[in-house]
Design an enzyme around this catalytic site. Structure first.
Site, PDB file in Angstrom:
ATOM      1  N   CYS A  84       0.807  -1.226   0.000  1.00  0.00           N
ATOM      2  CA  CYS A  84       0.000   0.000   0.000  1.00  0.00           C
ATOM      3  C   CYS A  84       0.840   1.275   0.000  1.00  0.00           C
ATOM      4  O   CYS A  84       0.310   2.362  -0.229  1.00  0.00           O
ATOM      5  CB  CYS A  84      -0.948  -0.001   1.203  1.00  0.00           C
ATOM      6  SG  CYS A  84      -2.167  -1.334   1.141  1.00  0.00           S
ATOM      7  N   ALA A  85       2.130   1.158   0.241  1.00  0.00           N
ATOM      8  CA  ALA A  85       3.021   2.328   0.213  1.00  0.00           C
ATOM      9  C   ALA A  85       3.626   2.545  -1.168  1.00  0.00           C
ATOM     10  O   ALA A  85       4.441   3.453  -1.350  1.00  0.00           O
ATOM     11  CB  ALA A  85       4.137   2.165   1.245  1.00  0.00           C
TER      12      ALA A  85
END
Length: 374
Positions: free
Chosen positions: A157-158
């Site tokens: 998700c980063a």
């Protein structure tokens, strides 16, 4: 002399199909009733645990999510299937991710008032790759007509924040004039829609961010990248085991084990302080008071998590204006979430305002991008 780096345009692709909590719960509860009926004898004997139904209220309280956009709602809402129907495309057809990424990229280029000839590279940065190779970024490069290079990266998700740093470094050192960072997320493809604790979490979407040199980019709407900072710490608390080494016939892996799984409470306990510290120390090292930050665009995974992170950074509760939420409408779109928040909630940012974009998730991975409006 190092180039001044700016974000000069963003783009968003939103699928046409949408599923409300109520629709998702109706499908899930039908599946639960069917499962419990089929296993009634084993449940009565105590060898199988009955599944528990869900509710729209439970989902919103647990996550803040009210709906999600998906590429295929029919397959997801079919109690006999519980997963999207996304037919395999031929090798001579564009991939789903390419189509999504191209739509978002064209909007980013239009917003920046530049053509593809100004772009030297494409980074597809997302959690869920449609295939190992050839790289989606190279396919997208061909679809857009970009001369130069492309590569994929996955930091869960980063990913978008990591991609922005890589793009900013390329522009700053002069190896590219502009780089598109594209995050086409088909999160519904790896979600276990039969799991009460997670079946509601994800939605599908794609974003694009044009990172370019300030010189030659339109002055209006530029966000100068003041700094980027990344951090990773290995953890099994968010995991997806699907891969070419554990195909469906492989022993020792259940189908559920090849989908998204997480220890939500542990993730909350670990990630909140990690991200809070990353943002706080990054701002401090840049000489920026957190209270002077106009807006925080945080990863849209869980409303309570974002509220806690903002509270730790600011020392007070954040308002919806301090840290906008798109989670309620889009659900968790993995790496795309923080960029969607930025894309939709930046028109009122004034000259010299400082904003922060931060993505975080499995790995654990976290990234922070600090920007100032020109």
């Amino acid at each position: 002399m190092a180039q001044t780096v700016v974000i000069s345009g963003t783009g968003l692709y939103t699928p046409e199909q949408k599923i409300s909590n109520e629709e998702l719960v109706e499908s899930f509860n039908s599946y639960v009733a069917q499962y419990n009926a089929e296993h009634a004898d084993a449940i009565a004997a105590g060898s199988v645990q009955p599944l528990q139904p869900s509710s729209a209220e439970f989902i919103e309280k647990a996550s803040g999510i009210r709906s999600r956009y998906v590429l295929d709602r029919e397959g997801i809402l079919d109690p006999q299937r519980m997963r999207p129907r996304l037919p395999t495309r031929g090798n001579d057809e564009p991939s789903f991710m390419c189509d999504m990424g191209a739509a978002a990229s064209r909007e980013a280029l239009q917003q920046a008032c530049v053509g593809v000839e100004a772009v030297d590279g494409i980074i597809v940065a997302c959690s869920n790759m449609q295939r190992p190779y050839p790289a989606i970024a190279v396919e997208l490069q061909a679809a857009l007509g970009v001369e130069g290079w492309g590569y994929d990266m996955n930091v869960a998700c980063a990913s978008a924040a990591f991609g922005i740093q890589a793009a900013a470094d390329a522009v700053r050192n002069g190896s590219a004039r502009a780089v598109l960072v594209v995050s086409p997320e088909i999160c519904s493809g790896h979600l276990n829609f039969c799991d009460r604790d997670s079946h509601f979490i994800f939605g599908d979407a794609a974003t694009a961010v044009l990172v370019s040199a300030a010189e030659g980019a339109p002055a209006a709407g530029q966000f100068e990248v003041l700094g980027t900072r990344l951090r990773t710490v290995f953890s099994n608390n968010i995991r997806n085991n699907r891969g070419f080494l554990n195909r469906s016939e492989s022993p020792g892996r259940s189908e559920a084990d090849r989908l998204f799984v997480q220890n939500g409470r542990r993730v909350f306990k670990d990630v909140v302080p990690m991200v809070s510290e990353l943002i706080s120390t990054h701002l401090r090292d840049l000489g920026i008071d957190p209270h002077s930050v106009r807006r925080f665009y945080l990863h849209q995974a869980n409303l309570a998590m974002n509220e806690y992170i903002a509270r730790r950074v600011l020392g007070r509760d954040a308002t919806a204006d301090d840290a906008p939420v798109i989670l309620d409408e889009y659900a968790n779109t993995s790496s795309a979430g923080s960029v969607i928040a930025f894309h939709k909630h930046r028109d009122d940012i004034q000259a010299d305002d400082v904003v922060v974009l931060s993505g975080f998730g499995a790995g654990y991975s976290a990234g922070c991008v600090v920007m100032r409006k020109h």
